[in-house]
Design an enzyme around this catalytic site. Structure first.
Site, PDB file in Angstrom:
ATOM      1  N   GLU A  72       0.879  -1.131   0.166  1.00  0.00           N
ATOM      2  CA  GLU A  72       0.204   0.034   0.258  1.00  0.00           C
ATOM      3  C   GLU A  72       0.734   1.200   0.000  1.00  0.00           C
ATOM      4  OE1 GLU A  72      -3.970  -1.512   1.998  1.00  0.00           O
ATOM      5  OE2 GLU A  72      -2.446  -1.351   3.270  1.00  0.00           O
ATOM      6  N   ASP A  87     -11.865  -5.878  -3.772  1.00  0.00           N
ATOM      7  CA  ASP A  87     -12.624  -6.897  -3.933  1.00  0.00           C
ATOM      8  C   ASP A  87     -14.011  -6.513  -3.189  1.00  0.00           C
ATOM      9  OD1 ASP A  87     -10.710  -6.895  -1.144  1.00  0.00           O
ATOM     10  OD2 ASP A  87     -12.692  -7.656  -0.674  1.00  0.00           O
TER      11      ASP A  87
HETATM   12  N1  ADE Z   1      -9.215  -4.950   2.993  1.00  0.00           N
HETATM   13  C1  ADE Z   1      -9.172  -5.409   1.488  1.00  0.00           C
HETATM   14  N2  ADE Z   1     -10.456  -6.099   1.435  1.00  0.00           N
HETATM   15  C2  ADE Z   1     -10.787  -6.479   2.523  1.00  0.00           C
HETATM   16  C3  ADE Z   1     -12.107  -7.322   3.086  1.00  0.00           C
HETATM   17  N3  ADE Z   1     -12.566  -7.976   2.096  1.00  0.00           N
HETATM   18  N4  ADE Z   1     -11.920  -7.334   4.417  1.00  0.00           N
HETATM   19  C4  ADE Z   1     -11.228  -6.819   5.245  1.00  0.00           C
HETATM   20  N5  ADE Z   1     -10.355  -5.724   4.775  1.00  0.00           N
HETATM   21  C5  ADE Z   1     -10.104  -5.671   3.651  1.00  0.00           C
END
Ligand code: ADE
Length: 245
Positions: free
Chosen positions: A12, A205
């Site tokens: 990041e 995601d």
């Molecule tokens: N950071 C990126 N995707 C995530 C997720 N699905 N749950 C928790 N933190 C995240």
């Protein structure tokens, strides 16, 4: 002015550090020192007239609170910008989209057994709000660059969410738009210390059954979307923060 720029994972903040085959974003930051403190490396750098302290905390609320507190207390940062990725809760948020937190909460903070609401402990608050001026700067950057920046509730917890049921529960309980694992912890620290802060996330995601696969696939790309936006904000802060205050 000294500004903390932090993420949770090396990926990041990597766009700021990479050289060689990656985009040399290091050209933006002129690094002059590294300091190891409490188990993390802090990169001391300059961006134009701004002093930057750059670090990644490691994943989760405790590590990110430690890093945020270190940046404010040990390094004397007067502002904190968080950059990274998040899982989408709002179905309108797609991979690569940017969301700026307008409120942050802890979805896994639970003393409901004592009759308190989810995300609340006595003398705390369920939602913490980032600095309005920084949100305004983000809006300006988005408008100038033609970026569709969403604002919304970011829910933080020490869990990677890859479960539609848990995601739906977080959405319903906190009116959340995105989920991650550090933002609210950093918000608690900055709010307590009265330091302006801003949390930006690019979607990696949808916190669903495919979340782990998508996260691995899109982490780097989304991290870069977020960090590039932060650079544009630093440019504006460099030009105008003193004037607007
Ligand atoms: N950071 C990126 N995707 C995530 C997720 N699905 N749950 C928790 N933190 C995240």
């Amino acid at each position: 002015m000294r500004i903390a720029v932090m993420g949770a994972m090396v990926e990041e903040v990597d766009p700021f550090l990479s050289v060689g085959e990656h985009e040399p974003l290091l050209e933006y930051f002129k690094k002059h020192d590294d300091e190891v403190y409490a188990g993390n490396t802090y990169h001391l750098a300059k961006y134009k007239d701004l002093e930057i302290v750059l670090a990644y905390s490691k994943i989760g609320k405790v590590f990110s609170a430690l890093t945020a507190a270190t940046m404010l207390e040990h390094f004397g940062c007067e502002m904190l910008l968080f950059t990274g990725v998040a899982g989408a809760v709002d179905p309108e948020l797609k991979i690569g989209d940017l969301i700026a937190a307008t409120q942050l909460c802890q979805h896994d903070l639970d003393i409901t057994a004592f009759g308190h609401p989810h995300g609340y402990v006595p003398e705390g608050k369920v939602y913490i709000e980032p600095d309005r001026r920084l949100l305004h700067i983000a809006k300006e950057v988005a408008e100038e660059k033609g970026i569709d920046l969403k604002g919304g509730v970011i829910a933080t917890g020490d869990q990677f969410i890859a479960d539609p049921e848990r995601k739906a529960w977080i959405a319903q309980t906190f009116d959340a738009d995105a989920i991650e694992m550090e933002g609210a912890a950093v918000a608690v620290v900055c709010d307590a210390m009265n330091v302006p802060f801003f949390v930006l996330r690019a979607i990696s995601d949808a916190a669903d059954m495919e979340a782990t696969f998508d996260f691995d696939e899109f982490l780097k790309h989304s991290a870069k979307v977020s960090s590039s936006f932060i650079i544009a904000m630093l440019e504006k802060i460099n030009n105008g923060w003193k004037i607007s205050n």
